[in-house]
Design a protein around this motif. Sequence first.
Motif, PDB file in Angstrom:
ATOM      1  N   ALA A 244     -39.720  44.584  63.614  1.00 61.17           N
ATOM      2  CA  ALA A 244     -38.356  44.304  64.067  1.00 61.17           C
ATOM      3  C   ALA A 244     -37.403  44.213  62.884  1.00 61.17           C
ATOM      4  O   ALA A 244     -36.267  44.701  62.948  1.00 61.17           O
ATOM      5  N   LEU A 245     -37.853  43.625  61.792  1.00 56.93           N
ATOM      6  CA  LEU A 245     -37.005  43.474  60.614  1.00 56.93           C
ATOM      7  C   LEU A 245     -36.686  44.826  59.991  1.00 56.93           C
ATOM      8  O   LEU A 245     -35.549  45.072  59.597  1.00 56.93           O
ATOM      9  N   ILE A 246     -37.644  45.708  59.898  1.00 58.96           N
ATOM     10  CA  ILE A 246     -37.356  47.016  59.312  1.00 58.96           C
ATOM     11  C   ILE A 246     -36.425  47.828  60.204  1.00 58.96           C
ATOM     12  O   ILE A 246     -35.555  48.550  59.710  1.00 58.96           O
ATOM     13  N   VAL A 247     -36.550  47.668  61.526  1.00 53.98           N
ATOM     14  CA  VAL A 247     -35.626  48.354  62.436  1.00 53.98           C
ATOM     15  C   VAL A 247     -34.211  47.819  62.235  1.00 53.98           C
ATOM     16  O   VAL A 247     -33.247  48.593  62.127  1.00 53.98           O
ATOM     17  N   ARG A 248     -34.063  46.486  62.138  1.00 56.85           N
ATOM     18  CA  ARG A 248     -32.732  45.902  61.909  1.00 56.85           C
ATOM     19  C   ARG A 248     -32.180  46.305  60.548  1.00 56.85           C
ATOM     20  O   ARG A 248     -30.979  46.522  60.394  1.00 56.85           O
ATOM     21  N   ARG A 249     -33.053  46.427  59.542  1.00 59.70           N
ATOM     22  CA  ARG A 249     -32.601  46.861  58.214  1.00 59.70           C
ATOM     23  C   ARG A 249     -32.103  48.301  58.255  1.00 59.70           C
ATOM     24  O   ARG A 249     -31.094  48.640  57.648  1.00 59.70           O
ATOM     25  N   LEU A 250     -32.804  49.160  58.971  1.00 62.21           N
ATOM     26  CA  LEU A 250     -32.351  50.539  59.126  1.00 62.21           C
ATOM     27  C   LEU A 250     -31.031  50.587  59.889  1.00 62.21           C
ATOM     28  O   LEU A 250     -30.144  51.382  59.562  1.00 62.21           O
ATOM     29  N   HIS A 251     -30.876  49.727  60.891  1.00 62.86           N
ATOM     30  CA  HIS A 251     -29.604  49.645  61.599  1.00 62.86           C
ATOM     31  C   HIS A 251     -28.478  49.258  60.642  1.00 62.86           C
ATOM     32  O   HIS A 251     -27.357  49.751  60.771  1.00 62.86           O
ATOM     33  N   ASP A 252     -28.752  48.388  59.705  1.00 65.22           N
ATOM     34  CA  ASP A 252     -27.740  47.937  58.758  1.00 65.22           C
ATOM     35  C   ASP A 252     -27.253  49.081  57.865  1.00 65.22           C
ATOM     36  O   ASP A 252     -26.125  49.066  57.407  1.00 65.22           O
ATOM     37  N   THR A 253     -28.110  50.056  57.634  1.00 66.81           N
ATOM     38  CA  THR A 253     -27.705  51.203  56.813  1.00 66.81           C
ATOM     39  C   THR A 253     -27.158  52.341  57.667  1.00 66.81           C
ATOM     40  O   THR A 253     -26.900  53.426  57.157  1.00 66.81           O
ATOM     41  N   GLY A 254     -27.013  52.110  58.977  1.00 64.60           N
ATOM     42  CA  GLY A 254     -26.433  53.095  59.861  1.00 64.60           C
ATOM     43  C   GLY A 254     -27.429  54.095  60.421  1.00 64.60           C
ATOM     44  O   GLY A 254     -27.043  55.109  60.979  1.00 64.60           O
ATOM     45  N   ARG A 255     -28.715  53.821  60.285  1.00 64.96           N
ATOM     46  CA  ARG A 255     -29.750  54.731  60.778  1.00 64.96           C
ATOM     47  C   ARG A 255     -30.422  54.157  62.018  1.00 64.96           C
ATOM     48  O   ARG A 255     -30.481  52.956  62.205  1.00 64.96           O
ATOM     49  N   SER A 256     -30.969  55.045  62.804  1.00 66.55           N
ATOM     50  CA  SER A 256     -31.725  54.634  63.976  1.00 66.55           C
ATOM     51  C   SER A 256     -33.010  53.933  63.535  1.00 66.55           C
ATOM     52  O   SER A 256     -33.576  54.252  62.486  1.00 66.55           O
ATOM     53  N   GLY A 257     -33.475  53.011  64.345  1.00 65.14           N
ATOM     54  CA  GLY A 257     -34.721  52.314  64.032  1.00 65.14           C
ATOM     55  C   GLY A 257     -35.936  53.220  64.060  1.00 65.14           C
ATOM     56  O   GLY A 257     -36.967  52.909  63.473  1.00 65.14           O
ATOM     57  N   TRP A 258     -35.815  54.352  64.719  1.00 63.79           N
ATOM     58  CA  TRP A 258     -36.933  55.294  64.783  1.00 63.79           C
ATOM     59  C   TRP A 258     -37.238  55.916  63.423  1.00 63.79           C
ATOM     60  O   TRP A 258     -38.302  56.510  63.246  1.00 63.79           O
ATOM     61  N   TRP A 259     -36.346  55.764  62.465  1.00 61.73           N
ATOM     62  CA  TRP A 259     -36.611  56.290  61.125  1.00 61.73           C
ATOM     63  C   TRP A 259     -37.821  55.619  60.473  1.00 61.73           C
ATOM     64  O   TRP A 259     -38.370  56.128  59.506  1.00 61.73           O
TER      65      TRP A 259
ATOM     66  N   ALA B  21     -39.008  39.236  67.943  1.00 58.39           N
ATOM     67  CA  ALA B  21     -39.092  40.585  68.509  1.00 58.39           C
ATOM     68  C   ALA B  21     -37.707  41.135  68.817  1.00 58.39           C
ATOM     69  O   ALA B  21     -37.523  41.892  69.763  1.00 58.39           O
ATOM     70  N   ASP B  22     -36.722  40.758  68.012  1.00 56.72           N
ATOM     71  CA  ASP B  22     -35.346  41.214  68.208  1.00 56.72           C
ATOM     72  C   ASP B  22     -35.140  42.511  67.425  1.00 56.72           C
ATOM     73  O   ASP B  22     -35.002  42.495  66.204  1.00 56.72           O
ATOM     74  N   PHE B  23     -35.136  43.624  68.132  1.00 53.77           N
ATOM     75  CA  PHE B  23     -34.989  44.929  67.497  1.00 53.77           C
ATOM     76  C   PHE B  23     -33.538  45.393  67.477  1.00 53.77           C
ATOM     77  O   PHE B  23     -33.256  46.496  67.039  1.00 53.77           O
ATOM     78  N   SER B  24     -32.625  44.562  67.939  1.00 61.51           N
ATOM     79  CA  SER B  24     -31.217  44.934  67.937  1.00 61.51           C
ATOM     80  C   SER B  24     -30.494  44.180  66.828  1.00 61.51           C
ATOM     81  O   SER B  24     -30.954  43.148  66.359  1.00 61.51           O
TER      82      SER B  24
ATOM     83  N   SER C  54     -51.971  38.399  59.846  1.00 62.12           N
ATOM     84  CA  SER C  54     -51.527  39.800  59.807  1.00 62.12           C
ATOM     85  C   SER C  54     -51.092  40.277  61.187  1.00 62.12           C
ATOM     86  O   SER C  54     -50.093  40.982  61.317  1.00 62.12           O
ATOM     87  N   LEU C  55     -51.828  39.896  62.218  1.00 61.33           N
ATOM     88  CA  LEU C  55     -51.441  40.250  63.581  1.00 61.33           C
ATOM     89  C   LEU C  55     -50.140  39.568  63.991  1.00 61.33           C
ATOM     90  O   LEU C  55     -49.275  40.176  64.615  1.00 61.33           O
ATOM     91  N   PHE C  56     -50.008  38.296  63.615  1.00 60.82           N
ATOM     92  CA  PHE C  56     -48.821  37.520  63.961  1.00 60.82           C
ATOM     93  C   PHE C  56     -47.570  38.101  63.300  1.00 60.82           C
ATOM     94  O   PHE C  56     -46.497  38.124  63.899  1.00 60.82           O
ATOM     95  N   ILE C  57     -47.682  38.575  62.097  1.00 61.71           N
ATOM     96  CA  ILE C  57     -46.537  39.011  61.318  1.00 61.71           C
ATOM     97  C   ILE C  57     -46.167  40.474  61.583  1.00 61.71           C
ATOM     98  O   ILE C  57     -45.098  40.936  61.169  1.00 61.71           O
ATOM     99  N   PHE C  58     -46.998  41.212  62.319  1.00 63.17           N
ATOM    100  CA  PHE C  58     -46.760  42.641  62.538  1.00 63.17           C
ATOM    101  C   PHE C  58     -45.455  42.908  63.290  1.00 63.17           C
ATOM    102  O   PHE C  58     -44.625  43.710  62.854  1.00 63.17           O
ATOM    103  N   ILE C  59     -45.242  42.240  64.426  1.00 62.60           N
ATOM    104  CA  ILE C  59     -44.037  42.480  65.228  1.00 62.60           C
ATOM    105  C   ILE C  59     -42.773  42.034  64.497  1.00 62.60           C
ATOM    106  O   ILE C  59     -41.792  42.785  64.472  1.00 62.60           O
TER     107      ILE C  59
END
Length: 121
Positions: free
Chosen positions: A70-85, A12-15, A61-66
């Motif tokens: 979190a991974l997509i938020v970190r991936r968006l961070h890597d491209t310089g975008r906010s996780g809210w994208w 659950a690491d969103f940073s 599916s429930l286990f893998i949701f969070i």
Amino acid sequence: MEWYIEALSKYADFSGRSRRREYWYFHLFNLIISIILFGMSVSLVNVTGIAVLGFLYFLYSLFIFIPSLALIVRRLHDTGRSGWWFLIFLVPIIGAIILLIFTVTDSNEGDNKYGASPKLY
């Protein structure tokens, strides 16, 4: 498999930031596991009429949701975008295409406001 386990270890690491490799390998192994569980549940229901593995697929599916979120938020961070994208996915068709483009885009060089480049280590 190493990238799948690394993504799960940041449950659950969103940073921070995640590389494309981590993102796509996680989704590849997630797809393989999902197909196996779903296939096993369909074949078992056909033989026994009991949907036990279907329940396991649902739990997975429930286990893998969070971690996926979190991974997509970190991936968006890597491209310089906010996780809210990631909410752009809610726009039918176009949102999924835009999100796909964001996830295949290369990382920002060096550090950005979300942390150090994961390519450096």
